[in-house]
Design a protein around this motif. Structure first.
Motif, short mmCIF file in Angstrom:
data_model
loop_
_atom_site.label_atom_id
_atom_site.label_comp_id
_atom_site.label_asym_id
_atom_site.label_seq_id
_atom_site.Cartn_x
_atom_site.Cartn_y
_atom_site.Cartn_z
N THR A 289 0.80 -1.35 -0.28
CA THR A 289 -0.06 0.20 -0.09
C THR A 289 0.80 1.04 -0.05
O THR A 289 1.76 1.18 0.75
N TYR B 188 -6.18 5.65 5.62
CA TYR B 188 -6.94 4.36 5.39
C TYR B 188 -7.81 4.11 6.35
O TYR B 188 -7.55 3.81 7.45
N SER C 298 -11.31 0.58 2.88
CA SER C 298 -10.47 1.00 1.75
C SER C 298 -9.55 0.06 1.34
O SER C 298 -8.84 0.46 0.20
#
Length: 349
Positions: free
Chosen positions: A305, A310, A314
């Motif tokens: 990521t 976040y 998500s």
């Protein structure tokens, strides 16, 4: 490629939930290096020895460097205690480490968000303070795929009074239920805060017994408001005796969900869902964090990521979460019928 050579630091990893998160990470990723962080080295070493391929670290939240070595030794940080100093987040942003936290209330996220906004390109930060790190939100989003639109969401949870976990969890519960006297709900499409009689309610436990409850506002309400745009969202918490203990078994944790809206076949109605874990709340929280770390680091085979702020929904695919949580012992039912159940894994005592 994900960096799996540096250990994931689990702060609070010798506690009830943190140690389960370490164990789940080991089951999911046998070769992943893990560091158990805590105030007591002996306790951390005991957990590290049990899960294997792990080390122990003494962590001091009062120090900006957490009392850890100056070199960047870690691959990610997960925090299972409320860090009022924000030093764990500062440390992670300074060293560009993926970060997960689970202990903030909806009313107290401002300092964390502000700190991230000042350093938005440093690391991915996962704020996982939904109920049990996503145990209600992610299944709801999975169930919602049967609807064209959802008007109303009601979540009821039963937390057994014998299932508080360790001191950190007890401190979180005390803070989150007393510091803010009001709970966030969505009513008629508007954000509202309720307290007192307006916040009181009842919910039906999985054995059909009606129990007293109180409106509560973990991140679930804001997550679902953003994700599904329902006009009514309410989360009620009942603290007392779970259905399993009423029948003489050990405590369990319960999540009862009602979704109302227009289904994909054109009909309008309500579906009821129940999620129960026979070992209580700790396994669900632990697995939610483990799956969050898996996604942040790219251990699931996709790219790690990128830096950002976040929420669990998500990052984690709802269907994937539902499959995993059933593998780890959760039982799903819908409108009185047994849900699809994957083979469960043994969970350590």
């Amino acid at each position: 490629m994900p960096n799996t050579t540096k250990p994931v630091l689990i702060i609070g990893g010798s506690g009830v939930v943190g140690s389960k998160a370490a164990w789940f990470l080991r089951r999911l990723h046998p070769d992943l290096a893990i560091a158990i962080g805590g105030r007591d080295r002996a306790k951390a070493q005991a957990v590290a020895a049990e899960i294997g391929h792990a080390s122990a670290e003494v962590v001091d939240l009062e120090r900006p460097d957490l009392g850890l070595p100056g070199n960047n030794r870690f691959g990610a940080v997960a925090v299972f205690v409320k860090d009022s100093t924000l030093n764990t987040l500062r440390y992670s942003l300074e060293h560009k480490l993926p970060y997960v936290s689970v202990s903030s209330g909806t009313f107290e996220i401002g300092p964390e968000v502000a700190l991230f906004i000042h350093k938005p390109d440093r690391a991915p930060v996962l704020m996982a303070s939904q109920w049990l790190a996503g145990a209600a939100v992610l299944p709801i989003l999975h169930f919602a795929s049967a609807y064209e639109s959802i008007d109303k969401i009601h979540i009821g949870v039963v937390l057994d009074e014998q299932d508080m976990g360790g001191p950190a969890a007890a401190a979180d519960y005390e803070r989150l239920t007393t510091v803010s006297p009001a709970a966030l709900i969505i009513e008629d499409g508007k954000v509202s805060w309720v307290a007192g009689e307006e916040g009181s309610g009842r919910l039906r436990s999985v054995d059909g017994v009606d129990v007293s409850a109180q409106a509560y506002s973990p991140f679930d309400v804001i997550s679902l408001a953003a994700g599904l745009n329902a006009r009514s969202i309410r989360f009620d918490l009942a603290y007392g005796e779970s259905a399993s203990r009423r029948r003489g078994a050990p405590y369990s944790t319960e999540i009862i969900i009602a979704l109302t809206g227009r289904k994909r076949d054109g009909s309008f109605g309500t579906s009821h869902h129940e999620i129960v874990h026979p070992d209580g709340q700790a396994p669900l929280t632990a697995l939610g964090v483990a799956l969050g770390l898996e996604r942040l680091l790219g251990l699931d085979g996709a790219k790690p990521t990128v830096p950002g702020l976040y929420l669990p929904e998500s990052l984690i695919e709802p269907a994937y979460y539902v499959r995993r949580v059933q593998e780890f012992g959760a039982r799903f039912t819908m409108d009185g019928g047994e849900g699809v159940m994957a083979p469960s894994m043994a969970i350590p005592a």
